[in-house]
Design an enzyme around this catalytic site. Structure first.
Site: not given
Length: 483
Positions: A312-314
């Site tokens: 989700q972050e990267s």
């Protein structure tokens, strides 16, 4: 006179005997004691089988739409639930007929022609659906199915739906097996062992993100009714109790709520994005799995949850950088990295370790009264929006008369941080509160996919190995065209 008295005495005795035969004093009442054996043993024995509609092992124990209904029904009888997990649908019916199970609940389509079985009230509508492998010409009609390798689970209403259609399209043939799960069937389509399959719409809805190369085709015939099965020769008390329970669940709205919980949220991820995620599971994730597992051992989180957070972050890009200066696989800010002792945010090992420690730190600062899994979902929301704003959302939940320790209530409160009428009443002010809701929602879906892939890979590999070991043996029996 003695002869007359003797004669009358004989007639009277005969009448009394006849009355005893017609209305015996000990004859069980038709609805009198069918529940007694269940209550005496203190559990309801249900035959089922693993599937997304029925019963499976979730992150926090057994779960599934029918499992939840079974559990509630057993509770309504004042007993616990015992589940007998069978391989084939026919085994479920055999258990019920023999009395080895009090009832069957396994995504069973009501079939009034099936011998020795009675059914409960309809619970859910089951629509047979044709699905096919991406890349084939579109499958939109019955004629498009002729010549394709089609799979179906034996004993299901889907097999019956094909038989009905075969009468009008004699060239239609297929393969069926009783021991396969829906996941097996869809995996065979995904792997090109089959061209198409017939499943229920709800089953596909729950599985479509796990099999991105399987396309929706068309509805096949009329829908069936999902019902519970009971032996025809058992007292009707249990069936009557089940019908009353189903009626009560429908009237109270609990049944609709349960349907919405299990089947109403397949739009969490955009479909193309889900296909990309599955691709990255195979191409990007393997490099980072050791880091996620090490961080999981150190912090107590499931490594798949940490991996879902990282995606989700990267999107699992170690050198990811945002315009606001957050960097690395877990997209840490410089102050956060300094706080948790990370000196190189672009080192994926350090980034994963730092992200896991930060999530643990956030979670530890939440009230211990918050139960799991709500506490984890709130920690993830705080990872995104900050602890202060999460506390504010909990405060808004309280102001609205809701439970601040329940994620469902806090999730409703978070978007209100964008409205002045609400954020002016809390300490940390405005926040884009809708973003953490989507953020947690996506992580949960990524997490579910990773759990599914991890749990099922060995099963799928074994299925493939069996096919390689003996190419002449197929788990599917061929049902030939009528031509």
């Amino acid at each position: 006179m003695p002869n007359l008295l003797t004669h009358l005495r004989v007639v009277l005795m005969a009448l009394l005997a006849l009355a005893t035969l017609v209305c015996p004093a000990e004859l069980p009442k038709p609805f009198g004691n069918g529940l007694d054996p269940i209550r005496k043993r203190d559990f309801l024995q249900v035959a089922t089988r693993t599937g997304p509609i029925t019963f499976y092992e979730g992150a926090h124990g057994p779960t599934g739409f029918e499992y939840e209904l079974m559990r509630r029904f057993a509770h309504s009888l004042g007993v616990s639930l015992a589940v007998k997990n069978e391989t084939r649908i026919d085994d479920v019916f055999d258990d019920v007929r023999r009395g080895d199970a009090d009832m069957g609940a396994a995504a069973l389509a009501m079939d009034l022609e099936r011998p020795g079985i009675r059914y409960s009230r309809p619970i859910l509508e089951l629509q047979p659906l044709v699905v096919y492998r991406r890349g084939l010409p579109p499958v939109r009609t019955l004629d498009d199915l002729v010549g394709l390798r089609i799979g179906v689970i034996q004993g299901s209403g889907n097999a019956d739906a094909l038989r009905v259609q075969q009468q009008s399209v004699p060239g239609l043939g297929w393969r069926e097996a009783g021991g396969l799960t829906i996941a097996d069937l869809l995996e065979m389509v995904e792997r090109d062992d089959l061209d198409a399959a017939v499943v229920y719409t709800h089953q596909f809805k729950l599985n479509r993100l796990f099999f991105p190369n399987v396309e929706r085709g068309f509805a096949l015939g009329q829908p069936f009714s999902l019902s519970w099965a009971f032996a025809a020769n058992t007292p009707t008390d249990l069936l009557s109790a089940a019908n009353a329970f189903i009626d009560d669940q429908r009237a109270s709205g609990e049944l609709d709520t349960l349907v919405g919980r299990y089947f109403g949220h397949d739009d969490y991820l955009e479909y193309v994005g889900a296909r990309l995620f599955i691709h990255h599971v195979g191409t990007r994730l393997p490099r980072f799995v050791p880091y996620f597992k090490t961080a999981a051992r150190d912090t107590g989180f499931d490594w798949r949850l940490l991996a879902a957070l990282g995606y989700q972050e990267s999107h699992w890009e170690a050198d990811a950088t945002s315009p606001t200066g957050v960097r690395g696989l877990m997209m840490l800010t410089r102050p956060t990295a300094n706080e948790i002792g990370i000196d190189n945010r672009l080192d994926p090992r350090q980034s994963v370790e730092g992200g896991a420690r930060y999530l643990q730190h956030v979670k530890q600062r939440l009230d211990n009264a918050i139960p799991e899994p709500d506490r984890t979902w709130m920690a993830l929301a705080a990872y995104n929006v900050g602890l202060g704003h999460l506390y504010d959302a909990q405060e808004i939940a309280k102001l609205r008369g809701k439970n601040p320790d329940r994620w469902a209530d806090v999730r409703e409160a978070l978007p209100l941080l964008q409205q002045k009428a609400w954020y002016s009443q809390v300490r940390h002010g405005y926040a884009r509160g809708g973003e953490p809701v989507i953020y947690v929602r996506n992580i949960r879906r990524y997490y579910e996919i990773l759990k599914y892939v991890n749990r099922s890979q060995q099963q799928f590999d074994q299925l493939g190995e069996r096919a390689l070991d003996d190419e002449d043996v197929s788990p599917l029996e061929i049902v030939a065209p009528l031509l």
